[in-house]
Design a protein around this motif. Structure first.
Motif, PDB file in Angstrom:
ATOM      1  N   PRO A   1       9.110  10.860   9.249  1.00  8.36           N
ATOM      2  CA  PRO A   1       7.682  10.638   9.176  1.00  8.36           C
ATOM      3  C   PRO A   1       7.082  11.309   8.113  1.00  8.36           C
ATOM      4  N   ILE A   2       6.499  10.666   7.055  1.00  9.73           N
ATOM      5  CA  ILE A   2       5.697  11.235   6.022  1.00  9.73           C
ATOM      6  C   ILE A   2       4.329  11.706   6.461  1.00  9.73           C
ATOM      7  N   PRO A   3       3.800  12.830   6.540  1.00 10.10           N
ATOM      8  CA  PRO A   3       2.399  12.834   6.703  1.00 10.10           C
ATOM      9  C   PRO A   3       1.488  12.585   5.425  1.00 10.10           C
ATOM     10  N   MET A   4       0.644  11.449   5.881  1.00 10.53           N
ATOM     11  CA  MET A   4      -0.123  10.717   4.679  1.00 10.53           C
ATOM     12  C   MET A   4      -1.082  11.801   4.246  1.00 10.53           C
ATOM     13  N   GLY A   5      -1.478  12.828   4.850  1.00 12.59           N
ATOM     14  CA  GLY A   5      -2.522  13.644   4.515  1.00 12.59           C
ATOM     15  C   GLY A   5      -1.850  14.693   3.091  1.00 12.59           C
TER      16      GLY A   5
ATOM     17  N   THR B   1       0.627  -1.234  -0.037  1.00  8.37           N
ATOM     18  CA  THR B   1       0.040   0.033  -0.065  1.00  8.37           C
ATOM     19  C   THR B   1       0.783   1.380   0.032  1.00  8.37           C
ATOM     20  N   CYS B   2       0.311   2.371  -0.117  1.00  6.15           N
ATOM     21  CA  CYS B   2       1.138   3.760  -0.095  1.00  6.15           C
ATOM     22  C   CYS B   2       1.469   3.859   1.238  1.00  6.15           C
ATOM     23  N   GLU B   3       0.572   3.475   2.176  1.00  3.12           N
ATOM     24  CA  GLU B   3       1.421   3.725   3.803  1.00  3.12           C
ATOM     25  C   GLU B   3       2.551   2.714   3.993  1.00  3.12           C
TER      26      GLU B   3
ATOM     27  N   VAL C   1       5.189   7.472  -7.846  1.00  2.00           N
ATOM     28  CA  VAL C   1       5.267   6.090  -7.730  1.00  2.00           C
ATOM     29  C   VAL C   1       3.961   5.570  -8.400  1.00  2.00           C
ATOM     30  N   TYR C   2       3.981   4.428  -9.389  1.00  2.00           N
ATOM     31  CA  TYR C   2       2.787   3.862  -9.778  1.00  2.00           C
ATOM     32  C   TYR C   2       2.779   2.549  -9.453  1.00  2.00           C
ATOM     33  N   SER C   3       1.666   2.186  -8.716  1.00  4.21           N
ATOM     34  CA  SER C   3       1.634   0.726  -8.168  1.00  4.21           C
ATOM     35  C   SER C   3       0.840  -0.049  -9.059  1.00  4.21           C
ATOM     36  N   CYS C   4       1.296  -1.064  -9.678  1.00  5.48           N
ATOM     37  CA  CYS C   4       0.593  -2.009 -10.636  1.00  5.48           C
ATOM     38  C   CYS C   4      -0.301  -2.749  -9.949  1.00  5.48           C
ATOM     39  N   ALA C   5       0.118  -3.105  -8.607  1.00  2.16           N
ATOM     40  CA  ALA C   5      -1.067  -3.851  -8.018  1.00  2.16           C
ATOM     41  C   ALA C   5      -2.433  -3.222  -7.577  1.00  2.16           C
ATOM     42  N   CYS C   6      -2.093  -1.884  -6.987  1.00  2.00           N
ATOM     43  CA  CYS C   6      -3.026  -1.084  -6.641  1.00  2.00           C
ATOM     44  C   CYS C   6      -3.624   0.017  -7.619  1.00  2.00           C
TER      45      CYS C   6
END
Length: 261
Positions: free
Chosen positions: A185-189, A60-62, A98-103
């Motif tokens: 830490p990267i703020p996901m928002g 996942t992105c997270e 980043v492009y995720s093929c799975a997601c």
């Protein structure tokens, strides 16, 4: 994923069976290097590329944001963490898309650009645009007063020098007001996620070195060339914190890839 089309140089581009990514190391604003002999931005770029190529656990992105943060952080000396917490300008720093093929998702960490079937998306640092406006005003005043010319500013961009302290101060918002990869830490928002439809035909990922992102590399390069010809200082319609310096064919590093998702 279908056939991929890349720029002439693949520096900053990673393609695996699971991901497509463009990585853009931040321009160094300090003489301190974490790794001797390589700029902090470039070193961060190589670490992100290594992580994407070799890590099979990202789902996942997270997962990605947490994993790459820990991977970069592991390259800091323990004694340096305290200083880096209050001096973000000295961190290993890069943006990536980043492009995720799975997601079937695009993850935008930092200032980068993309097209999905021609529809544009970006994730700019809003504070940087205000600083670019200030640089444009300074450059315009220098030219109007006769203290500088377009050519002299392309040799020595004193307008950028004037806003450099403000750029450094703005980095206090790094991974607070905006997201980057820097080992903290990267703020996901602040990470922009874009779902790629099942019927999408083309995706373009690129760094912010292109003022205008177009559906093909040739068109994007032509738009960049037009910008160089019409406004080499980047102070008119398109305003940036850097100029096209003499001897360079762009104002910033650039990477571009187009592919069928």
């Amino acid at each position: 994923m279908g056939k991929s089309l890349t720029a002439e140089t693949e520096d900053g581009i990673v393609v695996t069976d699971r991901f497509v990514a463009v990585i853009d190391g931040s321009t160094s604003k300090t003489p301190r290097h974490i790794q001797p002999g390589i700029s902090n931005g470039r070193f961060c770029m190589t670490l992100i590329a290594e992580y994407i190529r070799n890590n099979r656990d990202v789902a996942t992105c997270e997962d990605f944001c947490h994993g790459i943060t820990e991977f970069v952080k592991a390259h800091y000396h323990d004694t340096a963490i305290g200083r880096l917490a209050t001096h973000p300008e000295e961190r290993l720093t890069a943006s990536c898309i980043v492009y995720s093929c799975a997601c079937r998702e695009i993850w935008m960490v930092g200032d980068c650009k993309c097209l999905v079937d021609g529809r544009p998306f970006d994730n700019p640092k809003h504070c940087e645009q205000a600083i670019a406006e200030k640089r444009a005003e300074i450059a315009a005043k220098l030219i109007a007063s006769g203290k500088a010319s377009v050519d002299s500013l392309r040799e020595n961009d004193v307008a950028r020098s004037a806003i450099l302290p403000e750029l450094v101060r703005s980095m206090a918002g790094q991974n607070k007001d905006y997201a980057v990869v820097d080992g903290f830490p990267i703020p996901m928002g602040k990470v922009r996620r874009i779902a790629v439809p099942q019927n999408a035909h083309n995706v373009v990922l690129a760094s912010d070195g292109y003022p205008e992102l177009r559906p093909t590399l040739q068109e994007s390069e032509e738009a960049l060339c037009l910008q160089l010809q019409s406004d080499p200082l980047n102070i008119l319609r398109f305003k940036a914190t850097k100029a096209f310096m003499v001897g360079n064919n762009s104002f910033d590093d650039r990477a571009y890839i187009r592919f069928e998702p």
